[in-house]
Design a protein around this motif. Structure first.
Motif, PDB file in Angstrom:
ATOM      1  N   PHE A  98      11.281  19.654   1.016  1.00 21.59           N
ATOM      2  CA  PHE A  98      12.429  18.614   1.220  1.00 21.59           C
ATOM      3  C   PHE A  98      13.768  19.827   1.392  1.00 21.59           C
ATOM      4  O   PHE A  98      13.786  20.792   1.127  1.00 21.59           O
ATOM      5  CB  PHE A  98      12.898  18.173   0.024  1.00 21.59           C
ATOM      6  N   ALA A 104       4.954  -1.777  -6.437  1.00 19.73           N
ATOM      7  CA  ALA A 104       4.352  -1.846  -5.131  1.00 19.73           C
ATOM      8  C   ALA A 104       3.902  -0.445  -4.922  1.00 19.73           C
ATOM      9  O   ALA A 104       4.481   0.580  -5.192  1.00 19.73           O
ATOM     10  CB  ALA A 104       5.481  -2.335  -4.131  1.00 19.73           C
ATOM     11  N   ALA A 160      15.780  13.270   1.317  1.00 21.01           N
ATOM     12  CA  ALA A 160      14.821  12.624   2.407  1.00 21.01           C
ATOM     13  C   ALA A 160      15.645  12.267   3.529  1.00 21.01           C
ATOM     14  O   ALA A 160      16.860  11.869   3.582  1.00 21.01           O
ATOM     15  CB  ALA A 160      14.196  11.323   1.764  1.00 21.01           C
ATOM     16  N   GLU A 161      14.848  12.341   4.650  1.00 21.73           N
ATOM     17  CA  GLU A 161      15.488  12.180   5.852  1.00 21.73           C
ATOM     18  C   GLU A 161      15.565  10.682   6.339  1.00 21.73           C
ATOM     19  O   GLU A 161      16.947  10.476   6.935  1.00 21.73           O
ATOM     20  CB  GLU A 161      14.589  12.876   6.732  1.00 21.73           C
ATOM     21  N   TRP A 188       5.146   7.756   9.079  1.00 16.57           N
ATOM     22  CA  TRP A 188       6.128   8.823   9.704  1.00 16.57           C
ATOM     23  C   TRP A 188       5.152   9.148  11.167  1.00 16.57           C
ATOM     24  O   TRP A 188       5.783   9.455  12.274  1.00 16.57           O
ATOM     25  CB  TRP A 188       6.051  10.189   8.807  1.00 16.57           C
ATOM     26  N   GLY A 229       2.704   8.578   4.355  1.00 13.56           N
ATOM     27  CA  GLY A 229       3.950   8.249   3.840  1.00 13.56           C
ATOM     28  C   GLY A 229       4.480   7.210   4.630  1.00 13.56           C
ATOM     29  O   GLY A 229       4.317   7.010   6.051  1.00 13.56           O
ATOM     30  N   THR A 230       5.268   6.097   4.191  1.00 19.10           N
ATOM     31  CA  THR A 230       5.684   5.331   5.110  1.00 19.10           C
ATOM     32  C   THR A 230       7.291   5.154   4.882  1.00 19.10           C
ATOM     33  O   THR A 230       7.714   5.501   3.870  1.00 19.10           O
ATOM     34  CB  THR A 230       5.294   3.722   4.269  1.00 19.10           C
ATOM     35  N   ALA A 258       2.561   1.851  -1.410  1.00 20.53           N
ATOM     36  CA  ALA A 258       2.324   2.052   0.222  1.00 20.53           C
ATOM     37  C   ALA A 258       1.478   2.982   0.542  1.00 20.53           C
ATOM     38  O   ALA A 258       0.321   3.047   0.357  1.00 20.53           O
ATOM     39  CB  ALA A 258       3.679   1.827   0.662  1.00 20.53           C
ATOM     40  N   GLY A 259       1.904   4.113   0.558  1.00 21.34           N
ATOM     41  CA  GLY A 259       1.285   5.383   0.977  1.00 21.34           C
ATOM     42  C   GLY A 259       1.039   6.144  -0.102  1.00 21.34           C
ATOM     43  O   GLY A 259      -0.167   7.057  -0.032  1.00 21.34           O
ATOM     44  N   GLY A 260       1.378   6.183  -1.283  1.00 18.78           N
ATOM     45  CA  GLY A 260       0.893   6.685  -2.748  1.00 18.78           C
ATOM     46  C   GLY A 260       1.815   8.193  -2.532  1.00 18.78           C
ATOM     47  O   GLY A 260       1.382   9.001  -3.644  1.00 18.78           O
ATOM     48  N   GLN A 261       2.257   8.574  -1.798  1.00 16.31           N
ATOM     49  CA  GLN A 261       2.625  10.071  -1.537  1.00 16.31           C
ATOM     50  C   GLN A 261       3.861  10.325  -2.603  1.00 16.31           C
ATOM     51  O   GLN A 261       3.800  11.610  -2.889  1.00 16.31           O
ATOM     52  CB  GLN A 261       3.040  10.337  -0.242  1.00 16.31           C
ATOM     53  N   SER A 262       4.419   9.469  -3.131  1.00 17.65           N
ATOM     54  CA  SER A 262       5.500   9.918  -3.921  1.00 17.65           C
ATOM     55  C   SER A 262       5.076   9.055  -5.257  1.00 17.65           C
ATOM     56  O   SER A 262       5.192   9.465  -6.293  1.00 17.65           O
ATOM     57  CB  SER A 262       6.939   9.134  -3.700  1.00 17.65           C
ATOM     58  N   LEU A 263       4.708   7.743  -5.385  1.00 12.81           N
ATOM     59  CA  LEU A 263       4.306   7.007  -6.463  1.00 12.81           C
ATOM     60  C   LEU A 263       3.094   7.988  -7.278  1.00 12.81           C
ATOM     61  O   LEU A 263       3.092   7.884  -8.452  1.00 12.81           O
ATOM     62  CB  LEU A 263       3.853   5.587  -6.144  1.00 12.81           C
ATOM     63  N   ILE A 290      10.646  -4.282   0.169  1.00 17.03           N
ATOM     64  CA  ILE A 290      11.131  -3.886   1.646  1.00 17.03           C
ATOM     65  C   ILE A 290      10.339  -4.568   2.756  1.00 17.03           C
ATOM     66  O   ILE A 290       9.025  -4.304   2.736  1.00 17.03           O
ATOM     67  CB  ILE A 290      11.460  -2.501   1.696  1.00 17.03           C
TER      68      ILE A 290
END
Ligand SMILES: Cc1cc2nc3c(=O)[nH]c(=O)nc-3n(C[C@H](O)[C@H](O)[C@H](O)COP(=O)(O)OP(=O)(O)OC[C@H]3O[C@@H](n4cnc5c(N)ncnc54)[C@H](O)[C@@H]3O)c2cc1C
Length: 285
Positions: free
Chosen positions: A193, A30, A123-124, A78, A110-111, A32-37, A167
Protein backbone atom coordinates in the motif's frame (compact mmCIF):
# COMPACT_ATOMS: atom_id res chain seq x y z
CA UNK A 1 -4.84 -18.65 11.92
CA UNK A 2 -7.99 -20.63 11.21
CA UNK A 3 -11.06 -18.70 10.20
CA UNK A 4 -13.94 -18.42 12.67
CA UNK A 5 -16.98 -20.58 11.81
CA UNK A 6 -19.56 -19.08 9.44
CA UNK A 7 -22.46 -20.11 7.24
CA UNK A 8 -21.99 -19.70 3.49
CA UNK A 9 -24.42 -18.77 0.74
CA UNK A 10 -23.83 -18.22 -2.97
CA UNK A 11 -27.00 -16.60 -4.36
CA UNK A 12 -27.48 -16.16 -8.10
CA UNK A 13 -29.34 -12.84 -8.04
CA UNK A 14 -28.59 -9.47 -6.47
CA UNK A 15 -32.06 -9.46 -4.95
CA UNK A 16 -31.39 -12.73 -3.11
CA UNK A 17 -27.98 -11.51 -1.95
CA UNK A 18 -29.50 -8.32 -0.54
CA UNK A 19 -32.30 -10.32 1.13
CA UNK A 20 -29.72 -12.55 2.85
CA UNK A 21 -27.77 -9.53 4.14
CA UNK A 22 -30.99 -7.86 5.31
CA UNK A 23 -32.22 -11.01 7.08
CA UNK A 24 -29.01 -11.18 9.14
CA UNK A 25 -29.22 -7.55 10.30
CA UNK A 26 -25.53 -6.66 10.27
CA UNK A 27 -24.27 -10.17 11.06
CA UNK A 28 -23.64 -11.11 7.43
CA UNK A 29 -21.00 -9.89 5.01
CA UNK A 30 -20.65 -9.99 1.26
CA UNK A 31 -17.51 -11.69 -0.01
CA UNK A 32 -16.02 -10.90 -3.42
CA UNK A 33 -12.32 -11.66 -4.01
CA UNK A 34 -11.70 -12.35 -0.33
CA UNK A 35 -8.33 -10.57 -0.43
CA UNK A 36 -9.19 -8.21 2.43
CA UNK A 37 -12.06 -10.02 4.14
CA UNK A 38 -10.35 -13.40 4.61
CA UNK A 39 -7.34 -11.88 6.45
CA UNK A 40 -9.83 -9.89 8.55
CA UNK A 41 -11.62 -13.13 9.46
CA UNK A 42 -8.31 -14.82 10.26
CA UNK A 43 -7.35 -11.98 12.59
CA UNK A 44 -10.88 -11.88 14.09
CA UNK A 45 -11.33 -8.27 13.01
CA UNK A 46 -14.61 -9.54 11.55
CA UNK A 47 -16.59 -12.66 12.45
CA UNK A 48 -19.92 -12.58 10.59
CA UNK A 49 -22.39 -15.43 11.01
CA UNK A 50 -22.92 -15.60 7.24
CA UNK A 51 -20.78 -14.94 4.16
CA UNK A 52 -22.73 -14.05 1.02
CA UNK A 53 -20.56 -14.90 -1.99
CA UNK A 54 -21.19 -12.55 -4.92
CA UNK A 55 -19.35 -14.61 -7.55
CA UNK A 56 -22.40 -16.41 -8.98
CA UNK A 57 -24.38 -13.22 -9.62
CA UNK A 58 -24.27 -12.52 -13.37
CA UNK A 59 -23.31 -9.19 -14.97
CA UNK A 60 -21.44 -7.73 -12.00
CA UNK A 61 -18.15 -8.31 -13.83
CA UNK A 62 -18.90 -6.03 -16.80
CA UNK A 63 -16.79 -3.10 -17.95
CA UNK A 64 -18.86 -0.69 -20.02
CA UNK A 65 -17.27 2.09 -22.06
CA UNK A 66 -19.67 4.64 -23.57
CA UNK A 67 -19.73 8.38 -24.41
CA UNK A 68 -21.00 8.94 -20.82
CA UNK A 69 -17.88 7.35 -19.33
CA UNK A 70 -16.72 4.07 -17.85
CA UNK A 71 -18.80 1.76 -15.67
CA UNK A 72 -17.05 -0.96 -13.71
CA UNK A 73 -19.23 -3.69 -12.21
CA UNK A 74 -18.50 -4.52 -8.58
CA UNK A 75 -16.97 -7.93 -9.47
CA UNK A 76 -14.54 -6.51 -12.05
CA UNK A 77 -11.05 -7.55 -10.92
CA UNK A 78 -7.88 -5.48 -11.12
CA UNK A 79 -6.68 -7.90 -13.77
CA UNK A 80 -9.77 -7.26 -15.92
CA UNK A 81 -8.97 -3.53 -15.88
CA UNK A 82 -5.35 -4.22 -16.88
CA UNK A 83 -6.48 -6.51 -19.70
CA UNK A 84 -9.11 -4.15 -21.16
CA UNK A 85 -7.35 -2.22 -23.94
CA UNK A 86 -10.31 0.19 -24.31
CA UNK A 87 -9.38 1.71 -20.97
CA UNK A 88 -6.01 2.87 -22.35
CA UNK A 89 -7.89 5.79 -23.89
CA UNK A 90 -11.22 5.62 -22.02
CA UNK A 91 -9.55 6.03 -18.62
CA UNK A 92 -5.74 6.05 -18.61
CA UNK A 93 -5.59 7.45 -15.05
CA UNK A 94 -7.55 4.46 -13.74
CA UNK A 95 -5.26 2.01 -15.52
CA UNK A 96 -2.15 3.75 -14.26
CA UNK A 97 -3.42 3.63 -10.68
CA UNK A 98 -4.48 -0.04 -10.83
CA UNK A 99 -0.97 -1.01 -11.99
CA UNK A 100 0.16 -0.14 -8.44
CA UNK A 101 -2.36 -2.40 -6.68
CA UNK A 102 -0.69 -5.28 -4.85
CA UNK A 103 0.83 -8.27 -6.70
CA UNK A 104 -0.36 -10.34 -9.63
CA UNK A 105 -2.00 -12.97 -7.40
CA UNK A 106 -4.03 -10.35 -5.52
CA UNK A 107 -4.88 -8.49 -8.72
CA UNK A 108 -6.22 -11.76 -10.12
CA UNK A 109 -8.88 -11.96 -7.39
CA UNK A 110 -9.37 -8.54 -5.80
CA UNK A 111 -12.38 -6.61 -7.04
CA UNK A 112 -13.57 -3.06 -7.58
CA UNK A 113 -16.54 -3.45 -5.20
CA UNK A 114 -14.39 -5.07 -2.51
CA UNK A 115 -11.88 -2.24 -2.63
CA UNK A 116 -14.55 0.47 -2.42
CA UNK A 117 -16.39 -1.27 0.44
CA UNK A 118 -13.15 -2.01 2.31
CA UNK A 119 -12.22 1.72 2.10
CA UNK A 120 -8.53 1.52 2.91
CA UNK A 121 -7.29 5.15 2.99
CA UNK A 122 -4.20 4.18 0.98
CA UNK A 123 -6.07 2.18 -1.70
CA UNK A 124 -5.81 3.40 -5.26
CA UNK A 125 -9.39 3.00 -6.54
CA UNK A 126 -11.06 5.05 -3.76
CA UNK A 127 -8.53 7.78 -4.60
CA UNK A 128 -9.41 7.66 -8.29
CA UNK A 129 -13.13 7.64 -7.44
CA UNK A 130 -12.88 10.79 -5.33
CA UNK A 131 -10.49 12.59 -7.70
CA UNK A 132 -12.65 11.84 -10.76
CA UNK A 133 -16.00 12.63 -9.09
CA UNK A 134 -17.25 9.08 -9.62
CA UNK A 135 -20.62 7.78 -8.50
CA UNK A 136 -21.20 4.47 -6.76
CA UNK A 137 -24.45 2.62 -7.44
CA UNK A 138 -25.65 0.37 -4.61
CA UNK A 139 -28.64 -1.88 -4.00
CA UNK A 140 -30.25 -2.60 -0.64
CA UNK A 141 -33.52 -3.96 0.74
CA UNK A 142 -35.22 -0.60 0.19
CA UNK A 143 -34.05 -0.25 -3.42
CA UNK A 144 -31.14 1.26 -5.33
CA UNK A 145 -29.35 4.55 -4.78
CA UNK A 146 -26.35 6.35 -6.22
CA UNK A 147 -23.75 7.81 -3.84
CA UNK A 148 -21.16 10.39 -4.86
CA UNK A 149 -17.66 9.09 -4.14
CA UNK A 150 -17.05 12.30 -2.18
CA UNK A 151 -19.83 11.22 0.23
CA UNK A 152 -19.05 7.49 0.23
CA UNK A 153 -15.83 7.27 2.27
CA UNK A 154 -16.42 8.22 5.92
CA UNK A 155 -13.19 7.07 7.59
CA UNK A 156 -10.64 4.22 7.59
CA UNK A 157 -12.62 1.08 6.63
CA UNK A 158 -15.88 3.05 7.00
CA UNK A 159 -18.31 3.90 4.22
CA UNK A 160 -21.85 5.18 3.68
CA UNK A 161 -22.99 1.61 2.81
CA UNK A 162 -25.81 0.23 4.99
CA UNK A 163 -25.45 -3.34 6.30
CA UNK A 164 -27.90 -4.67 3.69
CA UNK A 165 -26.42 -2.78 0.73
CA UNK A 166 -24.28 -4.22 -2.04
CA UNK A 167 -22.18 -2.15 -4.44
CA UNK A 168 -23.39 -2.79 -7.98
CA UNK A 169 -21.02 -0.58 -9.99
CA UNK A 170 -18.86 2.51 -10.04
CA UNK A 171 -19.43 5.15 -12.73
CA UNK A 172 -16.52 7.30 -13.87
CA UNK A 173 -17.38 10.37 -15.97
CA UNK A 174 -16.21 10.52 -19.61
CA UNK A 175 -12.52 11.17 -20.19
CA UNK A 176 -11.67 13.67 -22.97
CA UNK A 177 -8.99 12.37 -25.33
CA UNK A 178 -6.64 15.32 -24.90
CA UNK A 179 -6.78 15.48 -21.10
CA UNK A 180 -3.46 15.74 -19.22
CA UNK A 181 -2.98 13.44 -16.25
CA UNK A 182 -0.48 11.87 -13.87
CA UNK A 183 -0.44 9.21 -11.17
CA UNK A 184 2.40 8.75 -8.70
CA UNK A 185 2.74 6.83 -5.47
CA UNK A 186 5.51 5.79 -3.16
CA UNK A 187 5.59 2.43 -1.35
CA UNK A 188 8.56 0.82 0.37
CA UNK A 189 8.19 -2.38 -1.65
CA UNK A 190 6.54 -3.04 -5.01
CA UNK A 191 2.88 -3.95 -4.40
CA UNK A 192 2.66 -2.54 -0.88
CA UNK A 193 0.00 0.00 0.00
CA UNK A 194 1.18 3.54 -0.77
CA UNK A 195 2.75 5.68 1.95
CA UNK A 196 1.42 8.56 -0.12
CA UNK A 197 0.10 8.92 -3.63
CA UNK A 198 -1.30 11.55 -5.97
CA UNK A 199 -3.79 11.26 -8.83
CA UNK A 200 -4.47 14.35 -10.93
CA UNK A 201 -5.70 15.65 -14.24
CA UNK A 202 -6.55 18.87 -16.04
CA UNK A 203 -7.72 20.03 -19.44
CA UNK A 204 -6.19 22.94 -21.37
CA UNK A 205 -7.65 26.02 -23.06
CA UNK A 206 -6.38 27.34 -26.40
CA UNK A 207 -3.65 29.28 -24.60
CA UNK A 208 -2.35 26.18 -22.83
CA UNK A 209 -3.73 27.18 -19.42
CA UNK A 210 -4.98 24.48 -17.06
CA UNK A 211 -8.77 24.18 -16.91
CA UNK A 212 -10.76 22.15 -14.39
CA UNK A 213 -7.80 20.71 -12.47
CA UNK A 214 -8.56 17.81 -10.14
CA UNK A 215 -5.90 16.81 -7.61
CA UNK A 216 -6.43 13.90 -5.21
CA UNK A 217 -4.18 12.20 -2.66
CA UNK A 218 -4.20 8.81 -0.93
CA UNK A 219 -2.48 7.44 2.16
CA UNK A 220 -2.19 10.73 4.02
CA UNK A 221 -5.51 10.96 5.82
CA UNK A 222 -8.46 8.89 6.99
CA UNK A 223 -10.01 9.01 3.53
CA UNK A 224 -8.87 9.87 0.02
CA UNK A 225 -9.12 13.62 -0.44
CA UNK A 226 -9.02 16.31 -3.10
CA UNK A 227 -6.72 19.27 -2.52
CA UNK A 228 -8.91 22.31 -3.24
CA UNK A 229 -6.08 24.81 -2.67
CA UNK A 230 -3.82 23.12 -5.19
CA UNK A 231 -6.66 22.94 -7.71
CA UNK A 232 -7.39 26.68 -7.26
CA UNK A 233 -3.73 27.50 -7.70
CA UNK A 234 -3.47 25.57 -10.97
CA UNK A 235 -6.75 26.79 -12.47
CA UNK A 236 -6.17 29.16 -15.40
CA UNK A 237 -2.38 29.04 -15.43
CA UNK A 238 0.23 27.27 -17.52
CA UNK A 239 1.56 24.26 -15.65
CA UNK A 240 5.25 25.14 -15.89
CA UNK A 241 8.16 24.71 -13.49
CA UNK A 242 7.12 27.67 -11.33
CA UNK A 243 3.51 26.48 -11.15
CA UNK A 244 4.58 22.96 -10.24
CA UNK A 245 6.83 24.27 -7.46
CA UNK A 246 3.93 26.27 -6.02
CA UNK A 247 1.63 23.23 -6.26
CA UNK A 248 4.18 21.04 -4.47
CA UNK A 249 4.35 23.47 -1.53
CA UNK A 250 0.59 23.92 -1.41
CA UNK A 251 0.01 20.15 -1.49
CA UNK A 252 2.38 19.55 1.44
CA UNK A 253 0.74 22.36 3.40
CA UNK A 254 -2.82 21.21 2.79
CA UNK A 255 -2.57 17.66 4.20
CA UNK A 256 -2.50 16.75 7.85
CA UNK A 257 -1.19 13.18 8.20
CA UNK A 258 -0.55 11.51 11.56
CA UNK A 259 2.69 9.92 12.78
CA UNK A 260 2.50 6.14 12.49
CA UNK A 261 4.79 3.10 12.51
CA UNK A 262 5.67 3.61 8.83
CA UNK A 263 6.58 7.30 8.76
CA UNK A 264 6.42 10.57 10.63
CA UNK A 265 3.75 13.12 9.76
CA UNK A 266 6.44 15.50 8.48
CA UNK A 267 7.81 12.86 6.12
CA UNK A 268 4.35 12.05 4.73
CA UNK A 269 3.58 15.74 4.26
CA UNK A 270 6.78 16.26 2.28
CA UNK A 271 6.13 13.06 0.33
CA UNK A 272 2.68 14.30 -0.64
CA UNK A 273 4.24 17.44 -2.12
CA UNK A 274 6.74 15.33 -4.04
CA UNK A 275 4.03 13.00 -5.40
CA UNK A 276 1.99 15.98 -6.65
CA UNK A 277 5.13 17.53 -8.14
CA UNK A 278 6.06 14.32 -10.00
CA UNK A 279 2.52 13.70 -11.21
CA UNK A 280 2.29 17.28 -12.53
CA UNK A 281 5.63 16.91 -14.33
CA UNK A 282 4.30 13.81 -16.07
CA UNK A 283 0.99 15.50 -16.88
CA UNK A 284 2.60 18.61 -18.34
CA UNK A 285 5.40 16.84 -20.27
C1 LIG B 1 -0.91 -8.70 0.04
C2 LIG B 1 -2.00 -7.70 -0.33
C3 LIG B 1 -1.62 -6.48 -0.85
C4 LIG B 1 -2.59 -5.55 -1.19
N1 LIG B 1 -2.21 -4.35 -1.72
C5 LIG B 1 -3.13 -3.47 -2.11
C6 LIG B 1 -2.77 -2.22 -2.70
O1 LIG B 1 -1.60 -1.90 -2.88
N2 LIG B 1 -3.78 -1.38 -3.06
C7 LIG B 1 -5.10 -1.70 -2.89
O2 LIG B 1 -5.97 -0.90 -3.24
N3 LIG B 1 -5.46 -2.87 -2.36
C8 LIG B 1 -4.53 -3.76 -1.97
N4 LIG B 1 -4.93 -4.94 -1.42
C9 LIG B 1 -6.36 -5.22 -1.25
C10 LIG B 1 -6.95 -5.81 -2.53
O3 LIG B 1 -6.93 -4.84 -3.54
C11 LIG B 1 -8.40 -6.29 -2.37
O4 LIG B 1 -8.75 -6.73 -3.61
C12 LIG B 1 -9.45 -5.31 -1.99
O5 LIG B 1 -9.16 -4.51 -0.93
C13 LIG B 1 -10.74 -6.02 -1.60
O6 LIG B 1 -11.30 -6.64 -2.70
P1 LIG B 1 -11.87 -8.09 -2.60
O7 LIG B 1 -12.67 -8.32 -3.84
O8 LIG B 1 -10.82 -9.06 -2.30
O9 LIG B 1 -12.92 -7.92 -1.37
P2 LIG B 1 -13.22 -8.90 -0.16
O10 LIG B 1 -11.99 -9.17 0.59
O11 LIG B 1 -14.04 -10.04 -0.61
O12 LIG B 1 -14.18 -7.91 0.69
C14 LIG B 1 -13.65 -6.75 1.30
C15 LIG B 1 -14.80 -6.00 1.98
O13 LIG B 1 -15.70 -5.51 1.01
C16 LIG B 1 -17.02 -6.02 1.20
N5 LIG B 1 -17.54 -6.22 -0.15
C17 LIG B 1 -16.96 -6.90 -1.16
N6 LIG B 1 -17.66 -6.72 -2.29
C18 LIG B 1 -18.72 -5.94 -1.97
C19 LIG B 1 -19.81 -5.39 -2.71
N7 LIG B 1 -19.95 -5.60 -4.04
N8 LIG B 1 -20.70 -4.63 -2.06
C20 LIG B 1 -20.57 -4.38 -0.72
N9 LIG B 1 -19.56 -4.86 0.02
C21 LIG B 1 -18.64 -5.63 -0.61
C22 LIG B 1 -16.84 -7.27 2.04
O14 LIG B 1 -17.98 -7.54 2.80
C23 LIG B 1 -15.65 -6.87 2.90
O15 LIG B 1 -16.09 -6.06 3.97
C24 LIG B 1 -3.97 -5.89 -1.05
C25 LIG B 1 -4.34 -7.12 -0.53
C26 LIG B 1 -3.37 -8.04 -0.17
C27 LIG B 1 -3.80 -9.38 0.36
Amino acid sequence: MKLPPFEYAAPTTLKDAVALLAAHAGDAKAIAGGQSLVPMLAFRVASPALLVDLRRIPDLDRITVSPEGVRLGAMVRWRDIEDDVRLKTAHPLLRAAVAHVAHYQVRNRGTVGGSLAHADPAAELPGIAVTCEAEIAVMGASGTRVIRAADFFLGPLMTALAADEIIVEIRLPAWPRRRRWGFQEFARRRGDFAMAGAALYYDEDAGGNAVNPHVGVIGVGDIPQRLAEVEALLEGRVVDEAGIALAEKAAAASVNPADDIHASAAYRRALTGTMVERALKIASA
